[in-house]
Write an enzyme that holds these catalytic residues in place. Structure first.
Site, PDB file in Angstrom:
ATOM      1  N   ASP A 159       0.874  -1.180   0.000  1.00  0.00           N
ATOM      2  CA  ASP A 159       0.000   0.000   0.000  1.00  0.00           C
ATOM      3  C   ASP A 159       0.909   1.228   0.000  1.00  0.00           C
ATOM      4  O   ASP A 159       1.677   1.440   0.954  1.00  0.00           O
ATOM      5  CB  ASP A 159      -0.856  -0.054   1.272  1.00  0.00           C
ATOM      6  CG  ASP A 159      -1.732   1.170   1.445  1.00  0.00           C
ATOM      7  OD1 ASP A 159      -1.562   2.172   0.716  1.00  0.00           O
ATOM      8  OD2 ASP A 159      -2.593   1.122   2.347  1.00  0.00           O
TER       9      ASP A 159
ATOM     10  N   ASN B 180      -6.254  12.554 -11.255  1.00  0.00           N
ATOM     11  CA  ASN B 180      -6.963  12.962 -12.476  1.00  0.00           C
ATOM     12  C   ASN B 180      -6.656  14.447 -12.690  1.00  0.00           C
ATOM     13  O   ASN B 180      -6.000  15.077 -11.856  1.00  0.00           O
ATOM     14  CB  ASN B 180      -8.465  12.681 -12.374  1.00  0.00           C
ATOM     15  CG  ASN B 180      -9.092  13.369 -11.187  1.00  0.00           C
ATOM     16  OD1 ASN B 180      -8.984  14.587 -11.033  1.00  0.00           O
ATOM     17  ND2 ASN B 180      -9.733  12.600 -10.322  1.00  0.00           N
TER      18      ASN B 180
ATOM     19  N   VAL C   3      -6.029   4.589  -5.944  1.00  0.00           N
ATOM     20  CA  VAL C   3      -4.871   5.000  -5.148  1.00  0.00           C
ATOM     21  C   VAL C   3      -4.985   6.482  -4.766  1.00  0.00           C
ATOM     22  O   VAL C   3      -4.561   6.894  -3.671  1.00  0.00           O
ATOM     23  CB  VAL C   3      -3.554   4.661  -5.886  1.00  0.00           C
ATOM     24  CG1 VAL C   3      -3.313   5.501  -7.110  1.00  0.00           C
ATOM     25  CG2 VAL C   3      -2.372   4.726  -4.942  1.00  0.00           C
ATOM     26  N   ASP C   4      -5.602   7.271  -5.625  1.00  0.00           N
ATOM     27  CA  ASP C   4      -5.814   8.703  -5.366  1.00  0.00           C
ATOM     28  C   ASP C   4      -6.663   8.885  -4.095  1.00  0.00           C
ATOM     29  O   ASP C   4      -6.308   9.660  -3.185  1.00  0.00           O
ATOM     30  CB  ASP C   4      -6.522   9.293  -6.596  1.00  0.00           C
ATOM     31  CG  ASP C   4      -6.557  10.806  -6.636  1.00  0.00           C
ATOM     32  OD1 ASP C   4      -5.906  11.440  -5.799  1.00  0.00           O
ATOM     33  OD2 ASP C   4      -7.239  11.343  -7.541  1.00  0.00           O
TER      34      ASP C   4
ATOM     35  N   SER D   6      -2.332   4.578 -14.326  1.00  0.00           N
ATOM     36  CA  SER D   6      -3.291   4.376 -15.448  1.00  0.00           C
ATOM     37  C   SER D   6      -3.806   2.950 -15.637  1.00  0.00           C
ATOM     38  O   SER D   6      -4.631   2.727 -16.521  1.00  0.00           O
ATOM     39  CB  SER D   6      -2.732   4.875 -16.797  1.00  0.00           C
ATOM     40  OG  SER D   6      -2.743   6.285 -16.846  1.00  0.00           O
ATOM     41  N   THR D   7      -3.329   1.974 -14.860  1.00  0.00           N
ATOM     42  CA  THR D   7      -3.755   0.581 -15.132  1.00  0.00           C
ATOM     43  C   THR D   7      -4.982   0.153 -14.328  1.00  0.00           C
ATOM     44  O   THR D   7      -5.402  -0.995 -14.415  1.00  0.00           O
ATOM     45  CB  THR D   7      -2.617  -0.433 -14.887  1.00  0.00           C
ATOM     46  OG1 THR D   7      -2.317  -0.476 -13.489  1.00  0.00           O
ATOM     47  CG2 THR D   7      -1.375  -0.072 -15.682  1.00  0.00           C
ATOM     48  N   GLY D   8      -5.557   1.066 -13.548  1.00  0.00           N
ATOM     49  CA  GLY D   8      -6.790   0.767 -12.809  1.00  0.00           C
ATOM     50  C   GLY D   8      -7.987   1.295 -13.576  1.00  0.00           C
ATOM     51  O   GLY D   8      -8.288   0.828 -14.682  1.00  0.00           O
ATOM     52  N   VAL D   9      -8.622   2.311 -13.015  1.00  0.00           N
ATOM     53  CA  VAL D   9      -9.801   2.942 -13.624  1.00  0.00           C
ATOM     54  C   VAL D   9      -9.506   3.402 -15.062  1.00  0.00           C
ATOM     55  O   VAL D   9     -10.382   3.325 -15.931  1.00  0.00           O
ATOM     56  CB  VAL D   9     -10.247   4.150 -12.758  1.00  0.00           C
ATOM     57  CG1 VAL D   9     -11.342   4.950 -13.444  1.00  0.00           C
ATOM     58  CG2 VAL D   9     -10.720   3.682 -11.402  1.00  0.00           C
ATOM     59  N   TYR D  10      -8.300   3.845 -15.340  1.00  0.00           N
ATOM     60  CA  TYR D  10      -7.964   4.387 -16.656  1.00  0.00           C
ATOM     61  C   TYR D  10      -7.673   3.310 -17.703  1.00  0.00           C
ATOM     62  O   TYR D  10      -7.437   3.640 -18.881  1.00  0.00           O
ATOM     63  CB  TYR D  10      -6.818   5.401 -16.559  1.00  0.00           C
ATOM     64  CG  TYR D  10      -7.255   6.763 -16.048  1.00  0.00           C
ATOM     65  CD1 TYR D  10      -8.593   7.036 -15.748  1.00  0.00           C
ATOM     66  CD2 TYR D  10      -6.342   7.795 -15.871  1.00  0.00           C
ATOM     67  CE1 TYR D  10      -8.996   8.286 -15.282  1.00  0.00           C
ATOM     68  CE2 TYR D  10      -6.739   9.049 -15.412  1.00  0.00           C
ATOM     69  CZ  TYR D  10      -8.065   9.295 -15.120  1.00  0.00           C
ATOM     70  OH  TYR D  10      -8.444  10.532 -14.671  1.00  0.00           O
TER      71      TYR D  10
END
Ligand code: AR6
Length: 169
Positions: A10, A24, A33-34, A117-121
């Protein structure tokens, strides 16, 4: 190269000079993570981010870490994946490079990145890992300031992907 490591964990708990946030373009928080970074840092981080009035994709901004163990947070909006033909690769490399530049300018010796960028994006993981590892590797080769970069992966699949790319160096 032993100055670049991938670990599972984490990122809000990592003791480094700076952690990077996969933000973003508003820089005002979100999920993933944000959200975790903003929750752990406390409302001081939100107040600090308000002052930027946003940030374009691929650029980076720095704040203090507030309640985090890290001294600084470097915020960078990675690209949203469309089809790979909209500059996504270059924008992702820019996020890593501009974050590292800002870390250097602030005399940070140790830095932790999430898998930007490999999650939601929805950027394809293997392709993102290749870009991240080669961009960080090239930057470290020329850096007198940065001693160590950790890529902090939340899950074992992400970790395996970054480890494979590091082994190829
Ligand atoms: N530590 C390390 N990695 C984490 C953590 C954590 N605490 N939590 C999640 N991850 P994402 P993106 C991983 O979606 O794709 C936000 O809403 C996660 O499993 O956080 O760049 C922003 O506000 C994944 O592997 O970021 C933007 O709107 C990686 O971090 C948008 O999401 C990135 O996933 C940015 O999307």
């Amino acid at each position: 190269m032993n100055r670049l490591k991938a670990i599972q964990g984490d990122i809000t708990k990592v003791h480094v000079d700076a952690i990077v946030n996969a933000a973003n373009t508003t820089l005002l928080g979100g999920g993933g993570v944000d959200g975790a970074i903003h929750r752990a840092a406390g409302s001081g981080l939100y107040a600090a981010c308000l002052k930027f009035h946003g940030c374009p994709t691929g650029e980076a901004r720095i704040t203090h870490g507030f309640r985090l163990p890290a001294e600084y947070v470097i915020h960078t909006p990675g690209p949203i994946w469309r089809d790979g033909n909209h500059g996504e690769d270059e924008l992702l490399a820019n996020s890593y490079r501009n974050s590292l530049k800002l870390a250097e300018e602030n005399n940070c010796h140790t830095i932790a990145f999430p898998s930007i960028s490999t999650g939601v994006y929805a950027f394809p993981l293997e392709r993102a890992a290749h870009i991240a590892v080669t961009t960080i590797h090239n930057f470290l080769r020329d850096s007198q300031v940065i001693d160590e970069v950790k890529i902090v992966c939340f899950d074992p699949v992400t970790l395996a992907s970054y480890q494979r790319e590091i082994e190829k160096l």
